[in-house]
Design a protein around this motif. Sequence first.
Motif, PDB file in Angstrom:
ATOM      1  N   GLU A  16       0.831  -1.200   0.000  1.00 15.98           N
ATOM      2  CA  GLU A  16       0.000   0.000   0.000  1.00 15.98           C
ATOM      3  C   GLU A  16       0.871   1.258   0.000  1.00 15.98           C
ATOM      4  O   GLU A  16       0.564   2.245  -0.680  1.00 15.98           O
ATOM      5  N   ALA A  17       1.955   1.219   0.759  1.00 20.71           N
ATOM      6  CA  ALA A  17       2.869   2.368   0.813  1.00 20.71           C
ATOM      7  C   ALA A  17       3.495   2.616  -0.553  1.00 20.71           C
ATOM      8  O   ALA A  17       3.627   3.770  -0.990  1.00 20.71           O
ATOM      9  N   LEU A  18       3.878   1.539  -1.237  1.00 17.11           N
ATOM     10  CA  LEU A  18       4.458   1.686  -2.576  1.00 17.11           C
ATOM     11  C   LEU A  18       3.434   2.327  -3.515  1.00 17.11           C
ATOM     12  O   LEU A  18       3.792   3.233  -4.293  1.00 17.11           O
ATOM     13  N   VAL A  32       7.028  13.483  -0.044  1.00 22.15           N
ATOM     14  CA  VAL A  32       6.233  14.278  -0.983  1.00 22.15           C
ATOM     15  C   VAL A  32       7.153  14.791  -2.087  1.00 22.15           C
ATOM     16  O   VAL A  32       8.213  15.349  -1.825  1.00 22.15           O
ATOM     17  N   GLY A  33       6.755  14.591  -3.326  1.00 18.93           N
ATOM     18  CA  GLY A  33       7.552  15.039  -4.468  1.00 18.93           C
ATOM     19  C   GLY A  33       8.776  14.186  -4.728  1.00 18.93           C
ATOM     20  O   GLY A  33       9.697  14.618  -5.409  1.00 18.93           O
ATOM     21  N   LEU A  34       8.783  12.966  -4.212  1.00 18.03           N
ATOM     22  CA  LEU A  34       9.928  12.069  -4.370  1.00 18.03           C
ATOM     23  C   LEU A  34      10.163  11.738  -5.836  1.00 18.03           C
ATOM     24  O   LEU A  34       9.225  11.390  -6.565  1.00 18.03           O
ATOM     25  N   ASP A  35      11.396  11.865  -6.281  1.00 17.90           N
ATOM     26  CA  ASP A  35      11.799  11.446  -7.617  1.00 17.90           C
ATOM     27  C   ASP A  35      11.846   9.922  -7.602  1.00 17.90           C
ATOM     28  O   ASP A  35      12.589   9.317  -6.827  1.00 17.90           O
ATOM     29  N   LEU A  36      11.038   9.288  -8.450  1.00 19.18           N
ATOM     30  CA  LEU A  36      10.947   7.827  -8.438  1.00 19.18           C
ATOM     31  C   LEU A  36      12.254   7.142  -8.818  1.00 19.18           C
ATOM     32  O   LEU A  36      12.437   5.960  -8.529  1.00 19.18           O
ATOM     33  N   SER A  37      13.178   7.860  -9.421  1.00 20.68           N
ATOM     34  CA  SER A  37      14.476   7.257  -9.725  1.00 20.68           C
ATOM     35  C   SER A  37      15.301   7.080  -8.445  1.00 20.68           C
ATOM     36  O   SER A  37      16.327   6.419  -8.452  1.00 20.68           O
ATOM     37  N   LYS A  38      14.835   7.657  -7.341  1.00 23.24           N
ATOM     38  CA  LYS A  38      15.525   7.532  -6.059  1.00 23.24           C
ATOM     39  C   LYS A  38      14.759   6.622  -5.091  1.00 23.24           C
ATOM     40  O   LYS A  38      15.088   6.530  -3.921  1.00 23.24           O
ATOM     41  N   LEU A  39      13.729   5.950  -5.597  1.00 19.49           N
ATOM     42  CA  LEU A  39      12.920   5.061  -4.768  1.00 19.49           C
ATOM     43  C   LEU A  39      13.739   3.849  -4.325  1.00 19.49           C
ATOM     44  O   LEU A  39      14.437   3.246  -5.138  1.00 19.49           O
ATOM     45  N   THR A  40      13.668   3.526  -3.036  1.00 15.52           N
ATOM     46  CA  THR A  40      14.379   2.369  -2.490  1.00 15.52           C
ATOM     47  C   THR A  40      13.437   1.585  -1.590  1.00 15.52           C
ATOM     48  O   THR A  40      12.373   2.073  -1.189  1.00 15.52           O
ATOM     49  N   ALA A  76      12.124   4.888 -14.048  1.00 12.96           N
ATOM     50  CA  ALA A  76      12.231   6.329 -13.807  1.00 12.96           C
ATOM     51  C   ALA A  76      13.621   6.844 -14.170  1.00 12.96           C
ATOM     52  O   ALA A  76      13.762   7.970 -14.639  1.00 12.96           O
ATOM     53  N   SER A  77      14.641   6.017 -13.974  1.00  9.68           N
ATOM     54  CA  SER A  77      16.011   6.435 -14.293  1.00  9.68           C
ATOM     55  C   SER A  77      16.229   6.558 -15.790  1.00  9.68           C
ATOM     56  O   SER A  77      17.105   7.289 -16.233  1.00  9.68           O
ATOM     57  N   LYS A  78      15.437   5.849 -16.587  1.00  4.20           N
ATOM     58  CA  LYS A  78      15.562   5.917 -18.045  1.00  4.20           C
ATOM     59  C   LYS A  78      15.104   7.244 -18.597  1.00  4.20           C
ATOM     60  O   LYS A  78      15.300   7.541 -19.755  1.00  4.20           O
ATOM     61  N   GLY A  79      14.445   8.025 -17.785  1.00  5.10           N
ATOM     62  CA  GLY A  79      13.954   9.312 -18.263  1.00  5.10           C
ATOM     63  C   GLY A  79      12.487   9.264 -18.617  1.00  5.10           C
ATOM     64  O   GLY A  79      11.922  10.244 -19.068  1.00  5.10           O
ATOM     65  N   THR A  80      11.837   8.124 -18.441  1.00  5.91           N
ATOM     66  CA  THR A  80      10.418   8.046 -18.737  1.00  5.91           C
ATOM     67  C   THR A  80       9.586   8.477 -17.551  1.00  5.91           C
ATOM     68  O   THR A  80       8.378   8.596 -17.656  1.00  5.91           O
ATOM     69  N   GLY A  81      10.218   8.708 -16.416  1.00  6.68           N
ATOM     70  CA  GLY A  81       9.493   9.181 -15.228  1.00  6.68           C
ATOM     71  C   GLY A  81       9.146  10.642 -15.385  1.00  6.68           C
ATOM     72  O   GLY A  81       9.534  11.307 -16.339  1.00  6.68           O
ATOM     73  N   SER A  82       8.408  11.161 -14.455  1.00  7.67           N
ATOM     74  CA  SER A  82       7.978  12.547 -14.545  1.00  7.67           C
ATOM     75  C   SER A  82       9.124  13.487 -14.177  1.00  7.67           C
ATOM     76  O   SER A  82       9.972  13.160 -13.366  1.00  7.67           O
ATOM     77  N   LEU A  83       9.126  14.643 -14.815  1.00  9.85           N
ATOM     78  CA  LEU A  83      10.107  15.673 -14.512  1.00  9.85           C
ATOM     79  C   LEU A  83       9.628  16.472 -13.310  1.00  9.85           C
ATOM     80  O   LEU A  83       8.438  16.618 -13.080  1.00  9.85           O
ATOM     81  N   SER A  84      10.566  17.013 -12.578  1.00  6.93           N
ATOM     82  CA  SER A  84      10.178  17.853 -11.449  1.00  6.93           C
ATOM     83  C   SER A  84       9.625  19.173 -11.975  1.00  6.93           C
ATOM     84  O   SER A  84       9.931  19.595 -13.086  1.00  6.93           O
ATOM     85  N   SER A  85       8.823  19.821 -11.172  1.00  5.52           N
ATOM     86  CA  SER A  85       8.227  21.087 -11.598  1.00  5.52           C
ATOM     87  C   SER A  85       9.308  22.145 -11.821  1.00  5.52           C
ATOM     88  O   SER A  85       9.171  23.001 -12.684  1.00  5.52           O
ATOM     89  N   LYS A  86      10.391  22.072 -11.071  1.00  4.68           N
ATOM     90  CA  LYS A  86      11.501  23.011 -11.256  1.00  4.68           C
ATOM     91  C   LYS A  86      12.132  22.820 -12.634  1.00  4.68           C
ATOM     92  O   LYS A  86      12.421  23.798 -13.336  1.00  4.68           O
ATOM     93  N   GLN A  87      12.330  21.564 -13.040  1.00  2.00           N
ATOM     94  CA  GLN A  87      12.898  21.282 -14.358  1.00  2.00           C
ATOM     95  C   GLN A  87      11.949  21.748 -15.455  1.00  2.00           C
ATOM     96  O   GLN A  87      12.391  22.296 -16.469  1.00  2.00           O
TER      97      GLN A  87
END
Length: 156
Positions: A16-18, A32-40, A76-87
């Motif tokens: 459920e957390a995932l 909140v706003g976690l970059d999924l390429s950093k998910l562990t 997410a690391s391949k670049g298919t994940g969402s970009l941050s709002s700052k980017q």
Amino acid sequence: MSFGNGTSKGLSTCEEALQRLLVGKPTVPEHVGLDLSKLTASIVSLEAGFDRGYLKKSRKAHLPLLAQVEAVRAEASKGTGSLSSKQIRQMERQLAALEKALSIAEMQRNKVLAQNMKLWQRVRELERSMADSRSGRSSNVDPVLRNNNGMAFTPA
């Protein structure tokens, strides 16, 4: 403790957390706003309310969830994940600057093309005038030319 489907309550809580992390609605403020390429696995464990080491490769029941976490991170690391709002904002600013530069370049190009057309027409008129004067016909075009200093001279 096991549920009827063979999963423990803790593993179910981690699943459920995932899902909360994947949809961007975590309960832990730091996620909140976690970059999924950093998910562990430790982030999933913390999001579920456990310590960092709850999910382990040595526990066979955890392996499918760990594989899912790894797959999400790899995708997410391949670049298919969402970009941050700052980017996204930075890219929008760059796009606006490029559009402005393009607009300026187009205006300059159009101005130069208009000047070249006027010069080409003037050259054609002068050529006709010179051809007419050689053949003895009169011309409506003033044969007086000016040099770079603005001084008038008549072509020979």
